[in-house]
Motif scaffolding. Structure first.
Motif, PDB file in Angstrom:
ATOM      1  N   TRP A  52       0.723  -1.297  -0.029  1.00  0.00           N
ATOM      2  CA  TRP A  52       0.168  -0.161   0.326  1.00  0.00           C
ATOM      3  C   TRP A  52       0.943   0.417   0.419  1.00  0.00           C
ATOM      4  O   TRP A  52       2.242   1.763   0.674  1.00  0.00           O
ATOM      5  N   MET A  54      -0.017   5.719  -0.580  1.00  0.00           N
ATOM      6  CA  MET A  54      -1.259   6.595  -1.119  1.00  0.00           C
ATOM      7  C   MET A  54      -0.563   7.462  -1.732  1.00  0.00           C
ATOM      8  O   MET A  54       0.692   7.547  -1.981  1.00  0.00           O
ATOM      9  N   HIS A 165     -16.660   5.725   0.628  1.00  0.00           N
ATOM     10  CA  HIS A 165     -16.180   7.266  -0.756  1.00  0.00           C
ATOM     11  C   HIS A 165     -17.437   7.029  -1.583  1.00  0.00           C
ATOM     12  O   HIS A 165     -18.549   6.488  -1.153  1.00  0.00           O
ATOM     13  N   HIS A 231      -7.790  -0.739   0.943  1.00  0.00           N
ATOM     14  CA  HIS A 231      -7.932  -0.266   0.206  1.00  0.00           C
ATOM     15  C   HIS A 231      -8.090   1.481   1.525  1.00  0.00           C
ATOM     16  O   HIS A 231      -6.934   1.590   1.951  1.00  0.00           O
ATOM     17  N   TRP A 232      -8.811   2.389   1.322  1.00  0.00           N
ATOM     18  CA  TRP A 232      -8.381   3.614   2.293  1.00  0.00           C
ATOM     19  C   TRP A 232     -10.322   4.514   2.075  1.00  0.00           C
ATOM     20  O   TRP A 232     -10.895   4.160   1.701  1.00  0.00           O
ATOM     21  N   ASN A 241      -8.811   8.535   5.913  1.00  0.00           N
ATOM     22  CA  ASN A 241      -8.749   6.801   6.937  1.00  0.00           C
ATOM     23  C   ASN A 241      -9.196   7.166   8.546  1.00  0.00           C
ATOM     24  O   ASN A 241      -8.719   6.621   9.394  1.00  0.00           O
ATOM     25  N   ASP A 262     -14.546  -2.793  -2.402  1.00  0.00           N
ATOM     26  CA  ASP A 262     -12.650  -2.042  -3.245  1.00  0.00           C
ATOM     27  C   ASP A 262     -11.634  -2.198  -2.652  1.00  0.00           C
ATOM     28  O   ASP A 262     -12.027  -1.988  -1.460  1.00  0.00           O
ATOM     29  N   THR A 263     -11.462  -2.475  -3.155  1.00  0.00           N
ATOM     30  CA  THR A 263      -9.468  -3.377  -3.262  1.00  0.00           C
ATOM     31  C   THR A 263      -8.276  -3.174  -4.052  1.00  0.00           C
ATOM     32  O   THR A 263      -8.948  -3.616  -4.985  1.00  0.00           O
ATOM     33  N   SER A 298      -4.733   0.665  -5.141  1.00  0.00           N
ATOM     34  CA  SER A 298      -6.953   0.687  -4.495  1.00  0.00           C
ATOM     35  C   SER A 298      -7.630   0.009  -5.333  1.00  0.00           C
ATOM     36  O   SER A 298      -8.521  -0.351  -4.595  1.00  0.00           O
ATOM     37  N   HIS A 299      -7.767   0.190  -6.486  1.00  0.00           N
ATOM     38  CA  HIS A 299      -8.767  -1.090  -7.292  1.00  0.00           C
ATOM     39  C   HIS A 299      -7.482  -2.195  -7.981  1.00  0.00           C
ATOM     40  O   HIS A 299      -6.549  -2.486  -8.563  1.00  0.00           O
TER      41      HIS A 299
END
Length: 369
Positions: A52, A54, A165, A231-232, A241, A262-263, A298-299
């Motif tokens: 991960w 960001m 989201h 995800h976030w 977060n 979502d992941t 993220s996806h």
């Protein structure tokens, strides 16, 4: 001077602790659920996986320069390539007594009927993912209409929320569902969202952290478990977060459903497959993944979605999170096409992992049933 040095030391300590935690999480056995706990520091959650990262604000300008290949056509053409069906109210009113009946409402919104109860996942009935719908630019609006309205739904017993989201948590939809079903509707959310739902007028709200589970209070015998994803979360400027994210596993006897949410791609799916698989049905995201260098944190893309399908040992999977909102730059039909290509490459039957039309209802059972 002393304060500055203390602040630097504190930052270095947090950074070191985070690194150690993530290394331990990555190295732990996939059979140990405790290795994938959310990291919570200074009031914010962090992903425990080293994969991960960001994206920084400096990358946003680069993203805006990427070529947009979505090529979303006219509504007349969309009616041919992505038809929106009118759900069969008779089927929804009388779902089969066994297995799982699923209706795709668009994007990540599903009506799941199993064990005698009706469940919604990430319900978005609105026309836009823009934070202020009344001033939404056209680029944020859905290009395929919602398959059915809140008024047309059968009685809903529970709503599963994966994260906050705007394309998964829609305030007008929450208000509309609460207005119709009131306190009888149970909201299952990640940690950090209860106050938001309370402020929205919802009373029957239950927060979960990863791996936390609860036996349904409706007497149907279904166990609800909140499981990790990579995800976030963010809805505003200062709330990055402060809310957790994840997916949902529903189980009763031999019937089980997994809503991935979502992941990004990570090894937690091997854990989930080991602990809870095989699944009667899994809803796995397949869209919103380009440009890859930016979205991979993220996806998942269709190739990775097939990997998730295999890791969780799903007997039946449906692709979601595509064909509704323009979120990224891939061709609007590519998720469906790439999924088929990857399944053929892996020699997996197209019936095992499929896509549905908006408003379509299907019945899924275990392969040995």
């Amino acid at each position: 001077m002393i304060a500055a040095v203390s602040r630097i030391c504190c930052q270095q300590y947090i950074k070191q602790f985070t690194s150690i935690y993530r290394n331990l999480a990555s190295a732990s056995s996939s059979t140990n659920a405790q290795c994938a706990q959310p990291l919570y520091l200074n009031g914010r959650y962090e992903s425990p996986w080293r994969t991960w990262e960001m994206p920084s604000f400096s990358t946003l300008g680069k993203v805006l320069q990427e070529k947009d290949n979505s090529s979303i056509p006219s509504q007349q053409e969309l009616d041919k390539t992505l038809p929106v069906l009118t759900p069969n109210k008779a089927l929804l009113a009388n779902p089969p007594a066994t297995g799982i009946q699923a209706t795709w409402l668009g994007h990540a919104s599903l009506l799941i009927q199993m064990n005698g109860i009706n469940i919604l996942t990430d319900p978005v009935f609105g026309d836009t993912t823009f934070p202020i719908p009344s001033i939404s630019p056209s680029s944020f609006k859905r290009y395929r209409p919602v398959a059915m309205t809140i008024r047309d739904l059968p009685p809903i017993h529970a709503v599963l929320i994966s994260h906050n989201h705007y394309d998964h948590l829609d305030y007008p939809s929450v208000v509309g569902l609460n207005r119709r079903f009131g306190h009888t509707l149970r909201w299952l959310t990640p940690m950090g969202l209860k106050s938001w739902f309370k402020d929205s007028g919802c009373d029957n709200v239950r927060e979960f952290t990863w791996w936390e589970e609860e036996l349904s209070p409706l007497g149907d015998g279904t166990t609800f478990t909140f499981v990790p994803s990579q995800h976030w979360c963010r809805r505003g400027i200062k709330d990055f977060n402060k809310v957790l994210w994840g997916g949902w596993v529903l189980r009763k006897g031999d019937t089980s459903f997994y809503f991935v949410g979502d992941t990004a791609y990570c090894d937690v799916f091997s854990q989930i497959g080991h602990l809870y698989g095989p699944f009667t049905l899994a809803a796995i995201p397949i869209g919103a993944y380009e440009p890859r260098w930016f979205m991979k944190m993220s996806h998942i893309n269709p190739e990775e979605a097939v990997g998730v399908h295999k890791m969780i040992r799903s007997e039946n999977s449906i692709g979601i999170h595509w064909g509704t909102f323009k979120l990224t730059t891939e061709f609007y039909l590519e998720p469906r096409d790439k999924l088929k290509e990857e399944l053929e490459r892996e020699n997996i039957s197209l019936d095992q992992f499929t896509t549905m039309s908006h408003g379509e209802t299907r019945h899924f059972t275990n392969h040995l049933s």
